[in-house]
Write a protein that holds these residues in place. Structure first.
Motif, PDB file in Angstrom:
ATOM      1  N   GLU A 303       0.802 -11.136   3.294  1.00 50.02           N
ATOM      2  CA  GLU A 303       0.937 -11.528   1.894  1.00 50.02           C
ATOM      3  C   GLU A 303      -0.165 -10.955   1.014  1.00 50.02           C
ATOM      4  OE1 GLU A 303       3.603 -13.087   0.679  1.00 50.02           O
ATOM      5  OE2 GLU A 303       4.368 -12.856   2.710  1.00 50.02           O
ATOM      6  N   SER A 304      -1.125 -10.298   1.631  1.00 45.92           N
ATOM      7  CA  SER A 304      -2.257  -9.770   0.877  1.00 45.92           C
ATOM      8  C   SER A 304      -1.933  -8.399   0.291  1.00 45.92           C
ATOM      9  CB  SER A 304      -3.485  -9.659   1.783  1.00 45.92           C
ATOM     10  OG  SER A 304      -3.840 -10.927   2.308  1.00 45.92           O
ATOM     11  N   THR A 305      -2.644  -8.058  -0.771  1.00 44.61           N
ATOM     12  CA  THR A 305      -2.509  -6.735  -1.370  1.00 44.61           C
ATOM     13  C   THR A 305      -3.569  -5.820  -0.778  1.00 44.61           C
ATOM     14  OG1 THR A 305      -1.649  -7.652  -3.428  1.00 44.61           O
ATOM     15  CG2 THR A 305      -2.565  -5.426  -3.513  1.00 44.61           C
ATOM     16  N   LYS A 306      -3.129  -4.683  -0.265  1.00 44.21           N
ATOM     17  CA  LYS A 306      -4.024  -3.740   0.408  1.00 44.21           C
ATOM     18  C   LYS A 306      -3.984  -2.391  -0.299  1.00 44.21           C
ATOM     19  CE  LYS A 306      -1.579  -4.727   3.996  1.00 44.21           C
ATOM     20  NZ  LYS A 306      -1.033  -6.021   3.555  1.00 44.21           N
ATOM     21  N   TYR A 307      -5.045  -1.623  -0.103  1.00 46.47           N
ATOM     22  CA  TYR A 307      -5.128  -0.298  -0.712  1.00 46.47           C
ATOM     23  C   TYR A 307      -5.435   0.742   0.352  1.00 46.47           C
ATOM     24  CZ  TYR A 307      -6.623   3.712  -3.398  1.00 46.47           C
ATOM     25  OH  TYR A 307      -6.729   4.974  -3.905  1.00 46.47           O
ATOM     26  N   ASN A 308      -4.807   1.919   0.227  1.00 44.69           N
ATOM     27  CA  ASN A 308      -5.097   3.042   1.122  1.00 44.69           C
ATOM     28  C   ASN A 308      -5.153   4.336   0.313  1.00 44.69           C
ATOM     29  OD1 ASN A 308      -3.509   0.984   2.884  1.00 44.69           O
ATOM     30  ND2 ASN A 308      -4.538   2.283   4.374  1.00 44.69           N
ATOM     31  N   LEU A 309      -6.179   5.138   0.569  1.00 41.30           N
ATOM     32  CA  LEU A 309      -6.250   6.503   0.057  1.00 41.30           C
ATOM     33  C   LEU A 309      -6.138   7.427   1.256  1.00 41.30           C
ATOM     34  CD1 LEU A 309      -6.806   8.547  -2.257  1.00 41.30           C
ATOM     35  CD2 LEU A 309      -9.245   8.336  -1.682  1.00 41.30           C
ATOM     36  N   ARG A 310      -5.093   8.266   1.267  1.00 36.65           N
ATOM     37  CA  ARG A 310      -4.795   9.089   2.444  1.00 36.65           C
ATOM     38  C   ARG A 310      -4.651  10.552   2.072  1.00 36.65           C
ATOM     39  NH1 ARG A 310      -1.278   6.079   6.705  1.00 36.65           N
ATOM     40  NH2 ARG A 310      -2.259   4.041   6.609  1.00 36.65           N
ATOM     41  N   CYS A 311      -4.917  11.421   3.043  1.00 34.78           N
ATOM     42  CA  CYS A 311      -4.735  12.855   2.858  1.00 34.78           C
ATOM     43  C   CYS A 311      -4.037  13.446   4.079  1.00 34.78           C
ATOM     44  CB  CYS A 311      -6.084  13.551   2.682  1.00 34.78           C
ATOM     45  SG  CYS A 311      -6.914  13.183   1.130  1.00 34.78           S
ATOM     46  N   TYR A 312      -3.043  14.286   3.826  1.00 36.80           N
ATOM     47  CA  TYR A 312      -2.355  15.002   4.896  1.00 36.80           C
ATOM     48  C   TYR A 312      -2.097  16.431   4.453  1.00 36.80           C
ATOM     49  CZ  TYR A 312      -1.106  10.290   6.558  1.00 36.80           C
ATOM     50  OH  TYR A 312      -1.135   8.992   6.982  1.00 36.80           O
ATOM     51  N   GLN A 313      -1.961  17.329   5.427  1.00 38.42           N
ATOM     52  CA  GLN A 313      -1.537  18.694   5.183  1.00 38.42           C
ATOM     53  C   GLN A 313      -0.206  18.954   5.874  1.00 38.42           C
ATOM     54  OE1 GLN A 313      -5.041  21.034   6.471  1.00 38.42           O
ATOM     55  NE2 GLN A 313      -4.781  22.204   4.604  1.00 38.42           N
ATOM     56  N   ASP A 314       0.602  19.831   5.310  1.00 35.62           N
ATOM     57  CA  ASP A 314       1.748  20.379   6.015  1.00 35.62           C
ATOM     58  C   ASP A 314       1.895  21.837   5.612  1.00 35.62           C
ATOM     59  OD1 ASP A 314       2.907  20.348   3.510  1.00 35.62           O
ATOM     60  OD2 ASP A 314       4.459  18.872   3.999  1.00 35.62           O
ATOM     61  N   ASP A 315       3.014  22.456   5.959  1.00 35.36           N
ATOM     62  CA  ASP A 315       3.183  23.878   5.663  1.00 35.36           C
ATOM     63  C   ASP A 315       3.209  24.169   4.168  1.00 35.36           C
ATOM     64  OD1 ASP A 315       3.304  24.301   8.366  1.00 35.36           O
ATOM     65  OD2 ASP A 315       5.497  24.323   8.450  1.00 35.36           O
ATOM     66  N   ASP A 316       3.551  23.160   3.362  1.00 30.02           N
ATOM     67  CA  ASP A 316       3.666  23.369   1.920  1.00 30.02           C
ATOM     68  C   ASP A 316       2.333  23.232   1.197  1.00 30.02           C
ATOM     69  OD1 ASP A 316       6.456  23.783   1.989  1.00 30.02           O
ATOM     70  OD2 ASP A 316       6.782  21.615   2.091  1.00 30.02           O
ATOM     71  N   GLY A 317       1.447  22.379   1.702  1.00 33.72           N
ATOM     72  CA  GLY A 317       0.178  22.179   1.020  1.00 33.72           C
ATOM     73  C   GLY A 317      -0.462  20.846   1.351  1.00 33.72           C
ATOM     74  N   LEU A 318      -1.243  20.348   0.424  1.00 34.55           N
ATOM     75  CA  LEU A 318      -2.011  19.121   0.599  1.00 34.55           C
ATOM     76  C   LEU A 318      -1.330  17.970  -0.112  1.00 34.55           C
ATOM     77  CD1 LEU A 318      -4.675  17.606   1.395  1.00 34.55           C
ATOM     78  CD2 LEU A 318      -5.615  18.399  -0.792  1.00 34.55           C
ATOM     79  N   HIS A 319      -1.243  16.827   0.585  1.00 36.59           N
ATOM     80  CA  HIS A 319      -0.644  15.617   0.023  1.00 36.59           C
ATOM     81  C   HIS A 319      -1.713  14.519  -0.011  1.00 36.59           C
ATOM     82  CE1 HIS A 319       3.445  17.294   0.540  1.00 36.59           C
ATOM     83  NE2 HIS A 319       2.899  17.871   1.596  1.00 36.59           N
ATOM     84  N   ILE A 320      -1.981  13.978  -1.182  1.00 39.60           N
ATOM     85  CA  ILE A 320      -2.925  12.877  -1.347  1.00 39.60           C
ATOM     86  C   ILE A 320      -2.141  11.663  -1.824  1.00 39.60           C
ATOM     87  CG2 ILE A 320      -4.977  12.053  -2.556  1.00 39.60           C
ATOM     88  CD1 ILE A 320      -5.817  14.976  -2.881  1.00 39.60           C
ATOM     89  N   LEU A 321      -2.294  10.566  -1.113  1.00 33.40           N
ATOM     90  CA  LEU A 321      -1.575   9.335  -1.434  1.00 33.40           C
ATOM     91  C   LEU A 321      -2.563   8.259  -1.850  1.00 33.40           C
ATOM     92  CD1 LEU A 321       0.885   9.233   1.617  1.00 33.40           C
ATOM     93  CD2 LEU A 321       1.369  10.071  -0.702  1.00 33.40           C
ATOM     94  N   SER A 322      -2.374   7.720  -3.041  1.00 31.18           N
ATOM     95  CA  SER A 322      -3.150   6.572  -3.508  1.00 31.18           C
ATOM     96  C   SER A 322      -2.183   5.404  -3.564  1.00 31.18           C
ATOM     97  CB  SER A 322      -3.759   6.859  -4.889  1.00 31.18           C
ATOM     98  OG  SER A 322      -4.530   5.763  -5.340  1.00 31.18           O
ATOM     99  N   LEU A 323      -2.287   4.473  -2.598  1.00 28.76           N
ATOM    100  CA  LEU A 323      -1.229   3.499  -2.349  1.00 28.76           C
ATOM    101  C   LEU A 323      -1.730   2.063  -2.424  1.00 28.76           C
ATOM    102  CD1 LEU A 323       0.331   5.188   0.824  1.00 28.76           C
ATOM    103  CD2 LEU A 323       1.053   5.480  -1.566  1.00 28.76           C
ATOM    104  N   THR A 324      -0.929   1.217  -3.046  1.00 28.19           N
ATOM    105  CA  THR A 324      -1.163  -0.227  -3.045  1.00 28.19           C
ATOM    106  C   THR A 324       0.024  -0.896  -2.370  1.00 28.19           C
ATOM    107  OG1 THR A 324      -2.436  -0.120  -5.094  1.00 28.19           O
ATOM    108  CG2 THR A 324      -1.549  -2.260  -4.470  1.00 28.19           C
TER     109      THR A 324
END
Length: 352
Positions: A303-324
């Motif tokens: 039930e809690s609100t959580k936060y994640n900042l994530r980074c991934y690479q794939d063949d297309d480029g860099l993906h940065i996720l700022s998630l709640t």
């Protein structure tokens, strides 16, 4: 050559050695940072105790080092531990070499009070608990050795001063770097909405990245994740971009010991295999791409609100996720081109 160094178990009547005063371990970790697998660093503040915990991990891998490089690494590690144990409360050094097979185990521990210190043994491997700082290196024949160092420093925050992780303030801290990235040619950003209800079951893990055990919990819990997906095309170098985010994120957590968090720095950006659809973590098998996460258990704090900042690479480029996330975080497989996902039904973004 057949030789063994005698086991040395020493107890020293010394004062505590804090995280910022153990210069020899800092020098050793700078050396390990330059080795093929680099050095992983984690800083955690879970507010369940009175300290912030720092952890350093590194691998010495025979598959990527010549025998001479391996011997040089062993010499550097041996000298560092031999020097450090002079300041330690307790230390242990053991080596055995025969017919090209090596067994090495070095440990040092530092206690910050007069309590009796208990060490724990697993074969030739000694772990130390109930101390504020300890380091260990273990190598058992090929293929690799493992270095581990932890340190616990007083937080200096009273319980009444503790606060939840401030998502808005953190996002404001990293915003300048993200805005700068969005000026790069081909860069894009868009909001995401991912939802799974309690009734949605993914027992095979085929719909999501293998995070938090690779599937939703056996006792399914709902989750709603919103946030922003930032994409930077492959023609731009990813490492310096992630370093900008990393630096701002680390500055924030260091200025806010009153907030719970886990900060992680690994020497690679985790890569997604576009063909198979999973994250290739290599030796970083415990990592899930987070730079920062608000430190709450992903299942029990449904039930809690959580936060994640994530980074991934794939063949297309860099993906940065700022998630709640409220509930259980579940990152859909193929999220790189997925704007909205609800119980397996999704809406694609424009192709990158």
């Amino acid at each position: 050559m057949h030789y063994a160094l005698c086991i040395i178990l020493l107890v020293w009547a010394t004062t505590a050695v804090g995280q910022n005063t153990n210069v020899r371990l800092r020098e050793l970790e700078e050396f390990l940072r330059q080795q093929p697998h680099g050095l992983q660093f984690t800083q955690k503040n879970d507010l369940d105790n009175g300290y912030i915990r720092y952890d350093w991990h590194a691998q010495i891998d025979t598959m990527t080092m010549s025998r001479q490089q391996l011997m040089n690494a062993f010499i550097t590690l041996r000298e560092a531990f031999a020097s450090t144990r002079k300041e330690a409360t307790e230390s242990y050094m053991y080596e055995y070499h025969k017919d090209g097979k090596d067994t090495i185990n070095y440990s040092v521990a530092f206690s910050n009070d007069d309590r009796e210190m208990e060490n724990h043994r697993s074969g030739n491997h000694i772990f130390y608990f109930d101390v504020h700082e300890a380091a260990n290196f273990r190598y058992d024949h090929p293929p690799f050795g493992h270095y581990y160092h932890f340190c616990e420093e007083p937080r200096g925050i009273a319980e009444e001063e503790q606060k939840p992780f401030d998502i808005a303030a953190f996002e404001a801290q990293i915003e300048p770097a993200l805005k700068s990235m969005m000026t790069l040619q081909g860069a894009k950003s868009y909001p995401v909405y991912w939802q799974h209800d309690k009734e949605y079951v993914d027992s095979t893990g085929s719909d999501g990245l293998p995070l938090y055990g690779g599937r939703l919990p056996d006792d399914p819990q709902p989750g709603v994740t919103t946030g922003t997906h930032y994409f930077i095309p492959v023609q731009h170098q990813a490492e310096p971009l992630v370093q900008q985010i990393d630096s701002l994120a680390y500055d924030y957590v260091n200025r806010h010991p009153e907030q719970p968090y886990k900060f992680t720095r690994i020497p690679i950006i985790l890569r997604i295999d576009n063909r198979l659809g999973y994250v290739d973590k290599g030796i970083f098998h415990t990592e899930n791409g987070d730079i920062v996460e608000s430190d709450l258990h992903p299942y029990t704090d449904a039930e809690s609100t959580k936060y994640n900042l994530r980074c991934y690479q794939d063949d297309d480029g860099l993906h940065i996720l700022s998630l709640t996330t409220k509930g259980v975080l579940f990152v859909p497989k193929g999220f790189q081109k997925m704007k909205r996902w609800v119980n397996g039904k999704y809406t694609l973004t424009i192709d990158h």
